[in-house]
Scaffold this active site. Structure first.
Site, PDB file in Angstrom:
ATOM      1  N   ALA A 161       7.033 -43.451 -44.444  1.00  0.00           N
ATOM      2  CA  ALA A 161       7.746 -44.629 -44.938  1.00  0.00           C
ATOM      3  C   ALA A 161       7.350 -45.841 -44.099  1.00  0.00           C
ATOM      4  CB  ALA A 161       9.242 -44.392 -44.839  1.00  0.00           C
ATOM      5  N   GLU A 178       9.739 -38.008 -37.601  1.00  0.00           N
ATOM      6  CA  GLU A 178      10.933 -38.869 -37.657  1.00  0.00           C
ATOM      7  C   GLU A 178      11.774 -38.789 -36.392  1.00  0.00           C
ATOM      8  OE1 GLU A 178       9.680 -37.224 -40.187  1.00  0.00           O
ATOM      9  OE2 GLU A 178       9.929 -38.361 -42.045  1.00  0.00           O
TER      10      GLU A 178
HETATM   11  N1  COA Z   1       5.033 -47.876 -41.352  1.00  0.00           N
HETATM   12  C1  COA Z   1       4.556 -49.119 -41.223  1.00  0.00           C
HETATM   13  N2  COA Z   1       3.366 -49.415 -40.684  1.00  0.00           N
HETATM   14  C2  COA Z   1       2.634 -48.369 -40.243  1.00  0.00           C
HETATM   15  C3  COA Z   1       3.050 -47.042 -40.327  1.00  0.00           C
HETATM   16  C4  COA Z   1       4.317 -46.809 -40.924  1.00  0.00           C
HETATM   17  N3  COA Z   1       4.805 -45.581 -41.100  1.00  0.00           N
HETATM   18  N4  COA Z   1       2.106 -46.240 -39.797  1.00  0.00           N
HETATM   19  C5  COA Z   1       1.115 -47.055 -39.391  1.00  0.00           C
HETATM   20  N5  COA Z   1       1.445 -48.335 -39.655  1.00  0.00           N
HETATM   21  C6  COA Z   1       0.623 -49.542 -39.389  1.00  0.00           C
HETATM   22  C7  COA Z   1       0.629 -49.886 -37.895  1.00  0.00           C
HETATM   23  O1  COA Z   1       1.788 -50.604 -37.556  1.00  0.00           O
HETATM   24  C8  COA Z   1      -0.631 -50.720 -37.816  1.00  0.00           C
HETATM   25  O2  COA Z   1      -0.361 -51.981 -38.343  1.00  0.00           O
HETATM   26  P1  COA Z   1      -0.929 -53.307 -37.549  1.00  0.00           P
HETATM   27  O3  COA Z   1      -2.426 -53.109 -37.495  1.00  0.00           O
HETATM   28  O4  COA Z   1      -0.516 -54.440 -38.413  1.00  0.00           O
HETATM   29  O5  COA Z   1      -0.309 -53.263 -36.193  1.00  0.00           O
HETATM   30  C9  COA Z   1      -1.570 -50.006 -38.803  1.00  0.00           C
HETATM   31  O6  COA Z   1      -0.728 -49.280 -39.700  1.00  0.00           O
HETATM   32  C10 COA Z   1      -2.519 -49.038 -38.138  1.00  0.00           C
HETATM   33  O7  COA Z   1      -1.758 -48.122 -37.396  1.00  0.00           O
HETATM   34  P2  COA Z   1      -2.010 -47.824 -35.823  1.00  0.00           P
HETATM   35  O8  COA Z   1      -0.715 -47.306 -35.251  1.00  0.00           O
HETATM   36  O9  COA Z   1      -2.618 -49.003 -35.165  1.00  0.00           O
HETATM   37  O10 COA Z   1      -3.083 -46.645 -35.921  1.00  0.00           O
HETATM   38  P3  COA Z   1      -3.344 -45.497 -34.856  1.00  0.00           P
HETATM   39  O11 COA Z   1      -4.572 -44.809 -35.337  1.00  0.00           O
HETATM   40  O12 COA Z   1      -3.309 -46.034 -33.464  1.00  0.00           O
HETATM   41  O13 COA Z   1      -2.078 -44.489 -35.011  1.00  0.00           O
HETATM   42  C11 COA Z   1      -0.469 -43.140 -36.205  1.00  0.00           C
HETATM   43  C12 COA Z   1      -1.871 -43.774 -36.190  1.00  0.00           C
HETATM   44  C13 COA Z   1      -0.299 -42.536 -37.590  1.00  0.00           C
HETATM   45  C14 COA Z   1      -0.362 -42.054 -35.142  1.00  0.00           C
HETATM   46  C15 COA Z   1       0.601 -44.216 -35.951  1.00  0.00           C
HETATM   47  O14 COA Z   1       0.333 -45.335 -36.795  1.00  0.00           O
HETATM   48  C16 COA Z   1       2.022 -43.763 -36.212  1.00  0.00           C
HETATM   49  O15 COA Z   1       2.604 -43.044 -35.425  1.00  0.00           O
HETATM   50  N6  COA Z   1       2.618 -44.206 -37.357  1.00  0.00           N
HETATM   51  C17 COA Z   1       3.986 -43.909 -37.709  1.00  0.00           C
HETATM   52  C18 COA Z   1       4.125 -42.524 -38.292  1.00  0.00           C
HETATM   53  C19 COA Z   1       5.581 -42.200 -38.573  1.00  0.00           C
HETATM   54  O16 COA Z   1       6.430 -42.210 -37.706  1.00  0.00           O
HETATM   55  N7  COA Z   1       5.863 -41.879 -39.846  1.00  0.00           N
HETATM   56  C20 COA Z   1       7.170 -41.534 -40.290  1.00  0.00           C
HETATM   57  C21 COA Z   1       7.895 -42.743 -40.725  1.00  0.00           C
HETATM   58  S1  COA Z   1       9.564 -42.393 -41.213  1.00  0.00           S
END
Ligand code: COA
Length: 264
Positions: free
Chosen positions: A70, A138
């Site tokens: 999400a 989460e």
């Molecule tokens: N919601 C909103 N934006 C998200 C997102 C999410 N669930 N997951 C990634 N993004 C965005 C990041 O904020 C970033 O945006 P920005 O470039 O404007 O700062 C972009 O996507 C790239 O993500 P980034 O975190 O820089 O990539 P990464 O390769 O370093 O890490 C993850 C990848 C997937 C490990 C990390 O993005 C993450 O932990 N995301 C959240 C996952 C999560 O908790 N999902 C459950 C949600 S309820």
């Protein structure tokens, strides 16, 4: 594409024969699911359900993620009412996929996290790139999954592997997913699209009412008693027997020729 065009912001839609490929396209945000994307997914699966020309579906993501869950940014603007409205819309979306008459292959190209993992689990088969990562992180946000992930993880993985995934929030590799039996196949990244398309094409050639029935019987049988589930199986089979496709399948076998199924 036939008479109806699919024009979406977050979904790219392509049809090749009976196979419809849906690609989530919000690359810069790792395809994080906002309310608008969710509405588009619900809409397309409800429409696909009614389309005889669509026989199977591939769902994948653009870029390095399948879907990273999400949209956490959007969460920040929610009050409790908006948050629950979002969760309820999520439930409608997963249901639209699970209740869609067509088999859906998730081609998991990268991160499938939170709602993205739940999205893959709403599909019928999962083909994963060696780069795929599955997780329900989460807990790291102080939350629990809201799209069915807790109970699905429990049923699919058993309590110990489910609690490991849920309580630590750690990501599983594609190979671990295969070992835990929710990934059907693991392929090198450059072969993912073809592997998923080949699988979807083979599903598109099967008798549609039989495939639709198998989807429903497995999905509904999972939570029913064995006796009740087997009664559903027999009832569905009885209804199929006089279908044009069952008659064609039986006749084609006797005549030593491939069957031609029409979905009736
Ligand atoms: N919601 C909103 N934006 C998200 C997102 C999410 N669930 N997951 C990634 N993004 C965005 C990041 O904020 C970033 O945006 P920005 O470039 O404007 O700062 C972009 O996507 C790239 O993500 P980034 O975190 O820089 O990539 P990464 O390769 O370093 O890490 C993850 C990848 C997937 C490990 C990390 O993005 C993450 O932990 N995301 C959240 C996952 C999560 O908790 N999902 C459950 C949600 S309820």
């Amino acid at each position: 594409m036939n008479d109806i065009t699919f024009d979406y912001t977050y979904l790219q839609v392509e049809q090749t024969g009976g196979v419809l490929t849906l690609t989530l396209r919000r690359k810069a945000k790792l395809n994080a699911m906002n309310a608008a994307m969710m509405a588009e997914l619900t809409d397309i699966f409800r429409r696909i359900h009614e389309r005889p020309d669509v026989r199977s579906v591939v769902l994948t993501g653009a870029g390095k993620a399948f879907m990273a869950g999400a949209d956490i940014e959007e969460y920040r603007s929610f009050d409790l009412g908006a948050f629950f409205a979002f969760q309820n819309k999520g439930r409608d979306m997963y249901r639209a996929i699970e209740e869609c008459a067509k088999p859906v292959v998730a081609a998991v190209n990268g991160y499938a996290l939170g709602g993205g993992f739940e999205l893959a689990l709403a599909c019928d088969l999962i083909v994963a790139s060696e780069r795929a990562k599955f997780g329900l992180p989460e807990v790291k946000l102080g939350l629990v999954p809201g799209g069915g992930g807790v109970q699905k993880a429990l049923r699919i993985l058993g309590p110990y592997a489910a609690k490991d995934m849920l309580m630590t929030g750690r990501f599983l590799t594609a190979q671990e997913g295969r070992e835990l039996r929710f990934v059907n196949a693991v392929v090198p990244p450059e072969q993912l699209a073809e592997a998923a398309a080949t699988l979807a094409s083979s599903l598109a050639e099967q008798a549609p009412l039989a495939v639709q029935g198998l989807k429903k019987l497995v999905n509904e049988g999972r939570d029913a008693s064995l006796e009740t589930a087997q009664a559903y199986d027999r009832a569905y089979l009885a209804n199929l027997f006089y279908s044009a496709d069952a008659q064609e399948g039986i006749t084609a076998f006797a005549e030593k020729r491939p069957p031609l199924f029409i979905g009736k």
